[in-house]
Design a protein around this motif. Structure first.
Motif, PDB file in Angstrom:
ATOM      1  N   ASP A 107       0.828  -1.206   0.000  1.00 55.24           N
ATOM      2  CA  ASP A 107       0.000   0.000   0.000  1.00 55.24           C
ATOM      3  C   ASP A 107       0.860   1.253   0.000  1.00 55.24           C
ATOM      4  O   ASP A 107       0.496   2.275  -0.577  1.00 55.24           O
ATOM      5  N   LEU A 108       2.007   1.163   0.673  1.00 60.25           N
ATOM      6  CA  LEU A 108       2.854   2.330   0.868  1.00 60.25           C
ATOM      7  C   LEU A 108       4.317   1.924   0.730  1.00 60.25           C
ATOM      8  O   LEU A 108       4.728   0.875   1.237  1.00 60.25           O
ATOM      9  N   TYR A 109       5.097   2.759   0.037  1.00 65.38           N
ATOM     10  CA  TYR A 109       6.520   2.491  -0.195  1.00 65.38           C
ATOM     11  C   TYR A 109       7.331   3.628   0.418  1.00 65.38           C
ATOM     12  O   TYR A 109       7.109   4.803   0.107  1.00 65.38           O
ATOM     13  N   LEU A 110       8.266   3.277   1.292  1.00 62.64           N
ATOM     14  CA  LEU A 110       9.149   4.259   1.913  1.00 62.64           C
ATOM     15  C   LEU A 110      10.573   4.010   1.448  1.00 62.64           C
ATOM     16  O   LEU A 110      11.096   2.906   1.587  1.00 62.64           O
ATOM     17  N   THR A 118      14.964   6.645  -5.729  1.00 62.03           N
ATOM     18  CA  THR A 118      14.023   7.679  -5.300  1.00 62.03           C
ATOM     19  C   THR A 118      13.046   8.008  -6.430  1.00 62.03           C
ATOM     20  O   THR A 118      11.831   8.015  -6.249  1.00 62.03           O
ATOM     21  N   GLY A 119      13.604   8.268  -7.618  1.00 58.82           N
ATOM     22  CA  GLY A 119      12.751   8.578  -8.762  1.00 58.82           C
ATOM     23  C   GLY A 119      11.975   7.379  -9.259  1.00 58.82           C
ATOM     24  O   GLY A 119      10.798   7.496  -9.625  1.00 58.82           O
ATOM     25  N   LEU A 120      12.607   6.206  -9.287  1.00 58.99           N
ATOM     26  CA  LEU A 120      11.930   4.998  -9.770  1.00 58.99           C
ATOM     27  C   LEU A 120      10.749   4.628  -8.878  1.00 58.99           C
ATOM     28  O   LEU A 120       9.682   4.244  -9.375  1.00 58.99           O
ATOM     29  N   THR A 121      10.923   4.748  -7.571  1.00 57.88           N
ATOM     30  CA  THR A 121       9.832   4.420  -6.655  1.00 57.88           C
ATOM     31  C   THR A 121       8.680   5.401  -6.813  1.00 57.88           C
ATOM     32  O   THR A 121       7.507   5.010  -6.807  1.00 57.88           O
ATOM     33  N   ALA A 122       9.002   6.686  -6.956  1.00 50.44           N
ATOM     34  CA  ALA A 122       7.958   7.696  -7.151  1.00 50.44           C
ATOM     35  C   ALA A 122       7.169   7.425  -8.426  1.00 50.44           C
ATOM     36  O   ALA A 122       5.929   7.529  -8.447  1.00 50.44           O
ATOM     37  N   HIS A 128       0.840   3.179 -10.328  1.00 47.75           N
ATOM     38  CA  HIS A 128       0.019   2.146  -9.686  1.00 47.75           C
ATOM     39  C   HIS A 128      -0.823   2.695  -8.541  1.00 47.75           C
ATOM     40  O   HIS A 128      -1.397   1.906  -7.775  1.00 47.75           O
ATOM     41  N   ASN A 129      -0.906   4.011  -8.427  1.00 48.92           N
ATOM     42  CA  ASN A 129      -1.749   4.651  -7.413  1.00 48.92           C
ATOM     43  C   ASN A 129      -1.402   4.162  -6.005  1.00 48.92           C
ATOM     44  O   ASN A 129      -2.270   3.767  -5.232  1.00 48.92           O
ATOM     45  N   ARG A 130      -0.120   4.189  -5.678  1.00 40.60           N
ATOM     46  CA  ARG A 130       0.338   3.815  -4.339  1.00 40.60           C
ATOM     47  C   ARG A 130       0.950   5.040  -3.666  1.00 40.60           C
ATOM     48  O   ARG A 130       1.295   6.028  -4.314  1.00 40.60           O
ATOM     49  N   ASN A 374      -5.539   7.036   4.204  1.00 39.91           N
ATOM     50  CA  ASN A 374      -6.920   7.506   4.273  1.00 39.91           C
ATOM     51  C   ASN A 374      -7.177   8.672   3.340  1.00 39.91           C
ATOM     52  O   ASN A 374      -8.339   8.988   3.034  1.00 39.91           O
ATOM     53  N   GLU A 375      -6.096   9.327   2.889  1.00 40.34           N
ATOM     54  CA  GLU A 375      -6.245  10.447   1.977  1.00 40.34           C
ATOM     55  C   GLU A 375      -6.383  10.000   0.524  1.00 40.34           C
ATOM     56  O   GLU A 375      -6.709  10.793  -0.345  1.00 40.34           O
ATOM     57  N   VAL A 376      -6.130   8.720   0.241  1.00 45.82           N
ATOM     58  CA  VAL A 376      -6.184   8.240  -1.145  1.00 45.82           C
ATOM     59  C   VAL A 376      -7.613   8.291  -1.644  1.00 45.82           C
ATOM     60  O   VAL A 376      -8.529   7.867  -0.936  1.00 45.82           O
TER      61      VAL A 376
END
Length: 376
Positions: A107-110, A118-122, A128-130, A374-376
């Protein structure tokens, strides 16, 4: 949302926690960071401690890393290692990295530390709307001009583009100090949140017995400026300095009063902090150094060239110095004045207890993650 203006200074953590008030539900969280068993640094250790406690709370934790750990993790992590493919060319690297992100299906990637990742994860999270969260380490992370002042090496144009893209597309950027957060906010519009570093703090009723040495512990890199430690030790031949670390920095011949112990972890490192009379930090570029917390846990006063958010000066945790001469004088003053060492040692222990307990830090991460989802 919890932000830099609500930074939890001494006694204000309860206010910070009340701001993030969403209920906790199960999440799948992916950390993109090296395991501390493979690369021991403050950023790696901090991520691991957070992941460990979230896993123990029942969350599904994934780890995407480049280096294989020499020993298995002690907690239930889903490890995705892409080190071998990363060495086979840029395209193979990108494909392997995206495959690992997709396989984790979180659900979330840190992600932490400035990298191509950094750019690839963003980009992956946008497609994929994560949720993508970047965890900053120090002031260098916030310098999108990539200047030598912040010890950036010569980086390729594509790295600058990728890293800047990731920072600007993050759903949130977590900083461990107000100073780093403020520098980010000069350049970007992404939400910037301050959450302090945390550590497990062992209960101690009294100041442990101290030995007469000054401890220096850091990666052996140019940014940590080990040459300053050597110069300070040369000017203070009457005192013993213990140096701990590893890295590519080539040390010159050391003075006789400097004992280089190499890389230490676990109980061996904790024992050095516990017995040290003083901790010395010579780095000029930091966020909030973990060494301040580790020294504080054992009542060890802190002499530093970098004072994170001016806490050393404000709470009398030691001395903030600007040059070698000031460092020499501060060490002399503390070593010759046991009462002052005890006072500052007690101050730093109280400060760490109030502001840097790992359980409070994890609670802030947990509630922030839930708020973002919850903001998604």
């Amino acid at each position: 949302m919890f932000n830099a203006e609500n930074y939890p200074e001494a006694g204000v953590l309860e206010k910070a926690k009340s701001i993030l008030r969403h209920p906790v539900t199960r999440m799948k969280i992916c950390f993109i960071a090296e395991l501390p068993q493979a690369r021991m640094g403050g950023a790696e250790l901090q991520c691991y401690m957070i992941a460990e406690r979230l896993a123990l709370k029942g969350y599904e934790i994934h780890y995407i890393c480049y280096e294989k750990a020499p020993e298995p993790s002690k907690i239930d992590l889903n490890i995705h290692n892409i080190g071998e493919d990363a060495s086979r060319g840029a395209l193979r690297h990108i494909i392997s990295f995206f495959s690992a992100l997709k396989e984790a299906n979180c659900d979330l990637y840190l992600q932490t530390c400035p990298r191509l990742a950094t750019g690839l994860t963003a980009l992956f999270c946008k497609l994929h709307n994560r949720i993508f969260v970047y965890r900053a380490v120090n002031l260098k992370d916030a310098d999108l001009s990539f200047s030598k002042e912040y010890y950036w090496p010569d980086v390729k144009w594509w790295f600058k583009k990728a890293y800047s893209y990731g920072i600007k597309r993050a759903n949130a950027i977590i900083c461990n100090s107000v100073r780093v957060a403020e520098k980010f906010k000069e350049k970007i519009k992404s939400p910037v949140i301050v959450i302090p570093n945390g550590h497990p703090i062992k209960p101690l009723k009294n100041i442990p017995p101290k030995e007469q040495y000054i401890l220096w512990a850091a990666r052996l890199t140019e940014v940590k400026r080990p040459h300053l430690l050597i110069e300070i030790a040369r000017r203070l031949p009457q005192y013993t300095f213990i140096m701990v670390g590893r890295g590519r920095y080539k040390l010159p011949e050391l003075p006789k009063n400097v004992k280089f112990l190499g890389f230490k972890t676990g109980e061996a490192l904790r024992s050095l902090y516990e017995k040290a009379a003083i901790f010395l930090n010579t780095s000029l570029i930091e966020g909030f150094p973990n060494t301040l917390i580790e020294a504080g846990m054992y009542y060890t006063p802190y002499i530093t060239f970098y004072d994170p958010d001016d806490v050393v000066k404000r709470y009398e945790l030691g001395f903030h110095v600007n040059n070698v001469e000031e460092a020499v004088q501060s060490i002399k003053e503390l070593m010759q004045n046991p009462d002052l060492r005890r006072k500052m040692g007690t101050n730093i222990r109280k400060y760490v207890e109030k502001n840097h307990n790992i359980e409070m830090t994890v609670e802030l991460y947990e509630k922030l993650f839930k708020e973002l989802l919850n903001e998604v």
